[in-house]
Design an enzyme around this catalytic site. Structure first.
Site, PDB file in Angstrom:
ATOM      1  N   CYS A 122      51.589  10.553   7.814  1.00 26.37           N
ATOM      2  CA  CYS A 122      52.747   9.955   8.476  1.00 26.37           C
ATOM      3  C   CYS A 122      53.826   9.551   7.480  1.00 26.37           C
ATOM      4  O   CYS A 122      55.004   9.639   7.768  1.00 26.37           O
ATOM      5  CB  CYS A 122      52.321   8.767   9.314  1.00 26.37           C
ATOM      6  SG  CYS A 122      51.323   7.610   8.385  1.00 26.37           S
TER       7      CYS A 122
ATOM      8  N   GLU B  54      51.846   2.406  15.444  1.00 25.18           N
ATOM      9  CA  GLU B  54      52.134   2.990  14.112  1.00 25.18           C
ATOM     10  C   GLU B  54      52.417   4.462  14.359  1.00 25.18           C
ATOM     11  O   GLU B  54      51.514   5.222  14.701  1.00 25.18           O
ATOM     12  CB  GLU B  54      50.912   2.855  13.189  1.00 25.18           C
ATOM     13  CG  GLU B  54      50.543   1.436  12.822  1.00 25.18           C
ATOM     14  CD  GLU B  54      51.491   0.811  11.829  1.00 25.18           C
ATOM     15  OE1 GLU B  54      52.306   1.530  11.218  1.00 25.18           O
ATOM     16  OE2 GLU B  54      51.413  -0.421  11.677  1.00 25.18           O
TER      17      GLU B  54
ATOM     18  N   GLU C 231      59.884  15.425  12.498  1.00 33.08           N
ATOM     19  CA  GLU C 231      58.584  15.392  11.814  1.00 33.08           C
ATOM     20  C   GLU C 231      57.854  16.712  12.053  1.00 33.08           C
ATOM     21  O   GLU C 231      57.647  17.115  13.193  1.00 33.08           O
ATOM     22  CB  GLU C 231      57.739  14.229  12.350  1.00 33.08           C
ATOM     23  CG  GLU C 231      56.458  14.042  11.552  1.00 33.08           C
ATOM     24  CD  GLU C 231      55.552  12.939  12.113  1.00 33.08           C
ATOM     25  OE1 GLU C 231      55.361  12.890  13.334  1.00 33.08           O
ATOM     26  OE2 GLU C 231      55.038  12.128  11.313  1.00 33.08           O
TER      27      GLU C 231
ATOM     28  N   LYS D   8      38.836   4.482  20.251  1.00 34.59           N
ATOM     29  CA  LYS D   8      38.879   5.874  20.712  1.00 34.59           C
ATOM     30  C   LYS D   8      39.445   6.753  19.603  1.00 34.59           C
ATOM     31  O   LYS D   8      40.645   6.762  19.332  1.00 34.59           O
ATOM     32  CB  LYS D   8      39.733   6.046  21.967  1.00 34.59           C
ATOM     33  CG  LYS D   8      39.403   7.396  22.605  1.00 34.59           C
ATOM     34  CD  LYS D   8      40.515   7.979  23.429  1.00 34.59           C
ATOM     35  CE  LYS D   8      41.571   8.711  22.663  1.00 34.59           C
ATOM     36  NZ  LYS D   8      41.120   9.931  21.958  1.00 34.59           N
TER      37      LYS D   8
HETATM   38  P1  NAD Z   1      48.753  11.870  19.162  1.00 37.28           P
HETATM   39  O1  NAD Z   1      49.761  10.867  19.570  1.00 37.28           O
HETATM   40  O2  NAD Z   1      48.775  13.203  19.786  1.00 37.28           O
HETATM   41  O3  NAD Z   1      47.270  11.324  19.413  1.00 37.28           O
HETATM   42  C1  NAD Z   1      46.850  10.089  18.865  1.00 37.28           C
HETATM   43  C2  NAD Z   1      45.733   9.531  19.722  1.00 37.28           C
HETATM   44  O4  NAD Z   1      46.249   9.223  21.017  1.00 37.28           O
HETATM   45  C3  NAD Z   1      44.552  10.471  19.941  1.00 37.28           C
HETATM   46  O5  NAD Z   1      43.369   9.711  19.908  1.00 37.28           O
HETATM   47  C4  NAD Z   1      44.812  11.003  21.345  1.00 37.28           C
HETATM   48  O6  NAD Z   1      43.637  11.413  22.035  1.00 37.28           O
HETATM   49  C5  NAD Z   1      45.405   9.792  22.018  1.00 37.28           C
HETATM   50  N1  NAD Z   1      46.217  10.075  23.196  1.00 37.28           N
HETATM   51  C6  NAD Z   1      46.821  11.239  23.567  1.00 37.28           C
HETATM   52  N2  NAD Z   1      47.503  11.064  24.721  1.00 37.28           N
HETATM   53  C7  NAD Z   1      47.335   9.784  25.090  1.00 37.28           C
HETATM   54  C8  NAD Z   1      47.808   8.991  26.179  1.00 37.28           C
HETATM   55  N3  NAD Z   1      48.601   9.504  27.130  1.00 37.28           N
HETATM   56  N4  NAD Z   1      47.467   7.681  26.238  1.00 37.28           N
HETATM   57  C9  NAD Z   1      46.696   7.132  25.284  1.00 37.28           C
HETATM   58  N5  NAD Z   1      46.195   7.833  24.232  1.00 37.28           N
HETATM   59  C10 NAD Z   1      46.522   9.133  24.141  1.00 37.28           C
HETATM   60  O7  NAD Z   1      48.892  11.973  17.571  1.00 37.28           O
HETATM   61  P2  NAD Z   1      48.064  12.881  16.570  1.00 37.28           P
HETATM   62  O8  NAD Z   1      48.520  14.287  16.741  1.00 37.28           O
HETATM   63  O9  NAD Z   1      46.619  12.576  16.678  1.00 37.28           O
HETATM   64  O10 NAD Z   1      48.556  12.318  15.154  1.00 37.28           O
HETATM   65  C11 NAD Z   1      49.745  12.724  14.561  1.00 37.28           C
HETATM   66  C12 NAD Z   1      50.804  11.666  14.699  1.00 37.28           C
HETATM   67  O11 NAD Z   1      50.307  10.428  14.217  1.00 37.28           O
HETATM   68  C13 NAD Z   1      52.017  11.968  13.843  1.00 37.28           C
HETATM   69  O12 NAD Z   1      53.196  11.705  14.566  1.00 37.28           O
HETATM   70  C14 NAD Z   1      51.881  10.979  12.684  1.00 37.28           C
HETATM   71  O13 NAD Z   1      53.059  10.669  12.039  1.00 37.28           O
HETATM   72  C15 NAD Z   1      51.247   9.808  13.340  1.00 37.28           C
HETATM   73  N6  NAD Z   1      50.555   8.938  12.367  1.00 37.28           N
HETATM   74  C16 NAD Z   1      51.123   7.722  12.072  1.00 37.28           C
HETATM   75  C17 NAD Z   1      50.526   6.882  11.127  1.00 37.28           C
HETATM   76  C18 NAD Z   1      51.135   5.546  10.793  1.00 37.28           C
HETATM   77  O14 NAD Z   1      50.448   4.713  10.222  1.00 37.28           O
HETATM   78  N7  NAD Z   1      52.392   5.297  11.123  1.00 37.28           N
HETATM   79  C19 NAD Z   1      49.342   7.270  10.504  1.00 37.28           C
HETATM   80  C20 NAD Z   1      48.792   8.500  10.837  1.00 37.28           C
HETATM   81  C21 NAD Z   1      49.405   9.332  11.786  1.00 37.28           C
END
Ligand code: NAD
Length: 498
Positions: A302, A267, A400, A192
């Site tokens: 991230c 992650e 962050e 997804k």
């Molecule tokens: P997010 O958590 O808002 O969304 C990530 C994914 O989760 C999306 O596909 C979203 O549709 C889905 N999602 C949203 N609500 C959900 C739920 N209740 N249950 C299951 N899935 C759900 O994050 P984002 O805004 O897309 O990305 C930014 C974040 O990602 C930042 O905090 C960043 O640090 C982190 N990030 C971490 C890494 C790593 O490797 N550690 C890499 C890239 C990004």
């Protein structure tokens, strides 16, 4: 070569780019059962790109059932490792052949500069897929010492159905970090992508089928958090691998516990410290690297070096070099190959960053930037921004922001720098710049981070190194041989012999 194409070439190509917005389930593109859709807009200029299927629980059920069927039928899980490897390599070959199209799609959907998607995201995705394809026929089990009448093995077996839920900052690359090891290990996958960037994942699904990966083995569900939530609660998903925010990661862990105790790998975010000691051998290089560490990908990284910790006696010199280095990150049109800084993903993210800029103006000194620019249509572009913190407890120095905002903190001693570096809830990455081996050794041991760079930042993009975090940056590791253990169960087999 693609790099030599100009902005007009990419703009023209974008006009005729075929875009698929339907979900990919069991080897075919399909609408959501209830026909619901949402519009994917380009961060570049706010223009609508495609109408995309908003998958609901019924679609999640179909995709998980297709993945389960393919897994139990053994069309993928029972192939020899060499056969899986060959098909994954075919797929990588097809991704390479479609690099221009996929890079353009990724730039349109995410606002990233075309130079980055062509030179970073696509090659990185292909490298990851090839690396796990090449790894999988070289994995060995164990034969532990036993009593003489026994013979035993320890082997890794695929788990079954793996769900991967990923973010928008590196849409294909973050997806590949999950699906490449999961598929190589013999699992079937339901991916997804983020609702902000679903298009490249939907496109590569057809290429997987074309490469010979059987129907049902790789499914892509477009949709928002509700789709991800349904996957996290599904009783027939064996494992959920997530990259994204801590807030959603916590919810996924709770949902896994409330359903079938599926394996959960997270992650999450970071607030990484980049420490420059007074004995750093090359301050101009440290400054250029510090700018790249936070301003690359618009700070939407991230592991971004979002906190620059500098020892007091070199602070003025480093800051003046940093101001100079930062000029290179002025935003431009993402489809211009010379652009290094593209658009912020959407209005919501821009608003979040702007709230932090307001907080920063109260609790720190703004050294440069802070303005939103309009470059094309309604796209949002942010100047690279630098604050000097009055003290390390400032909110902008601990939370962050996920945007092009650097916080500089001045310190006096190594102990103080390490304490500041370790004071946040995160532990994804850190760096230390020093020419003293004792300082480097002390820092690399004591910094609580999954990756520590010495005299560089964000370098050596090499799949041999695991990537992930300490503390609330998550659990488990992407990349490297260690990632395979996330998608396999260990099996002990014990034979009694005569
Ligand atoms: P997010 O958590 O808002 O969304 C990530 C994914 O989760 C999306 O596909 C979203 O549709 C889905 N999602 C949203 N609500 C959900 C739920 N209740 N249950 C299951 N899935 C759900 O994050 P984002 O805004 O897309 O990305 C930014 C974040 O990602 C930042 O905090 C960043 O640090 C982190 N990030 C971490 C890494 C790593 O490797 N550690 C890499 C890239 C990004």
């Amino acid at each position: 070569m693609p790099e030599s194409k100009d902005r007009t070439y990419w703009l023209d190509k974008a006009q005729t780019l075929p875009i698929e917005g339907r979900a990919f389930i069991d080897g075919a593109y399909v609408d959501a059962q209830n026909r619901a859709t949402f519009t994917s807009f380009s961060p570049i200029d706010g223009a609508p790109l495609a109408s995309v299927a908003q998958c609901a629980s019924a679609d999640v059920d179909l995709a998980v059932a297709a993945a389960r069927r393919s897994f139990e039928a053994g069309v993928w899980s029972d192939l020899s490792a060499r056969e899986r490897k060959a098909l994954l390599l075919n797929w990588a070959q097809l991704l390479e052949a479609h690099t221009q199209e996929l890079a353009l799609l990724e730039s349109l959907d995410s606002g990233k500069p075309i130079a980055d998607t062509l030179g970073g995201d696509l090659p990185g995705t292909i490298y990851c897929l090839r690396w796990f394809a090449e790894l999988i026929d070289k994995v060995h089990g164990e034969v532990p010492a036993t009593d003489p009448q026994f013979f035993g093995t320890v082997t890794q077996q695929p788990m079954g159905v793996v769900a991967a839920v990923v973010p928008w900052n590196y849409p294909l690359l973050m997806a590949a970090w999950k699906f490449a090891p999961a598929l190589a290990a013999g699992n079937s996958v339901v991916l997804k992508p983020s609702e902000k960037t679903p298009l490249s994942a939907l496109r590569i699904a057809a290429l997987a089928l074309q490469a010979g990966i059987p129907a049902g083995v790789f499914n892509v569900l477009s949709g928002d958090g509700h789709t991800g939530r349904a996957l996290s609660l599904h009783a027939d998903v064996d494992c959920i691998a997530f990259t994204g925010s801590g807030k959603v990661g916590r919810e996924i862990a709770k949902n896994a516990a409330a359903s079938n105790l599926k394996r959960v790998w997270l992650e999450l975010g970071g607030k990484s410290a980049n420490i420059v000691m007074a004995d750093c051998a090359d301050i101009p290089q440290a400054a250029r690297s510090a700018a790249a560490a936070i301003f690359a990908n618009m700070g939407q990284v991230c592991s971004a070096g979002s906190r620059l910790l500098v020892q007091r006696s070199v602070a003025d010199t480093l800051l003046s070099e940093l101001m100079h280095a930062t000029q290179a990150y002025q935003p431009g049109h993402p489809l211009d190959p010379a652009t290094v800084t593209g658009a912020i993903i959407d209005g919501g993210q821009l608003q979040q960053i702007n709230q932090y800029l307001d907080i920063g103006r109260q609790e720190a000194t703004l050294l440069r930037g802070g303005r939103t620019l309009q470059l094309a249509g309604t796209g949002a572009y942010l100047e690279p921004t630098i604050f000097l913190a009055k003290d390390a407890s400032a909110r902008i120095a601990n939370e962050e922001i996920f945007g092009p905002v650097l916080v500089v903190i001045v310190f006096d001693t190594l102990d103080e720098a390490i304490a500041i570096a370790n004071q946040t809830e995160y532990g994804l990455a850190a760096a230390i710049w020093s020419s003293d081996i004792n300082t480097v050794h002390t820092a690399t041991r004591r910094l609580k981070a999954g990756t520590v760079w010495v005299n560089c930042y964000d370098e050596l993009v090499d799949m041999n190194f695991p990537f992930g975090g300490f503390k609330e940056s998550g659990n488990g590791r992407d990349n490297s041989v260690h990632a395979l253990s996330k998608y396999t169960e260990l099996k002990s087999t014990i034979l009694r012999c005569r």
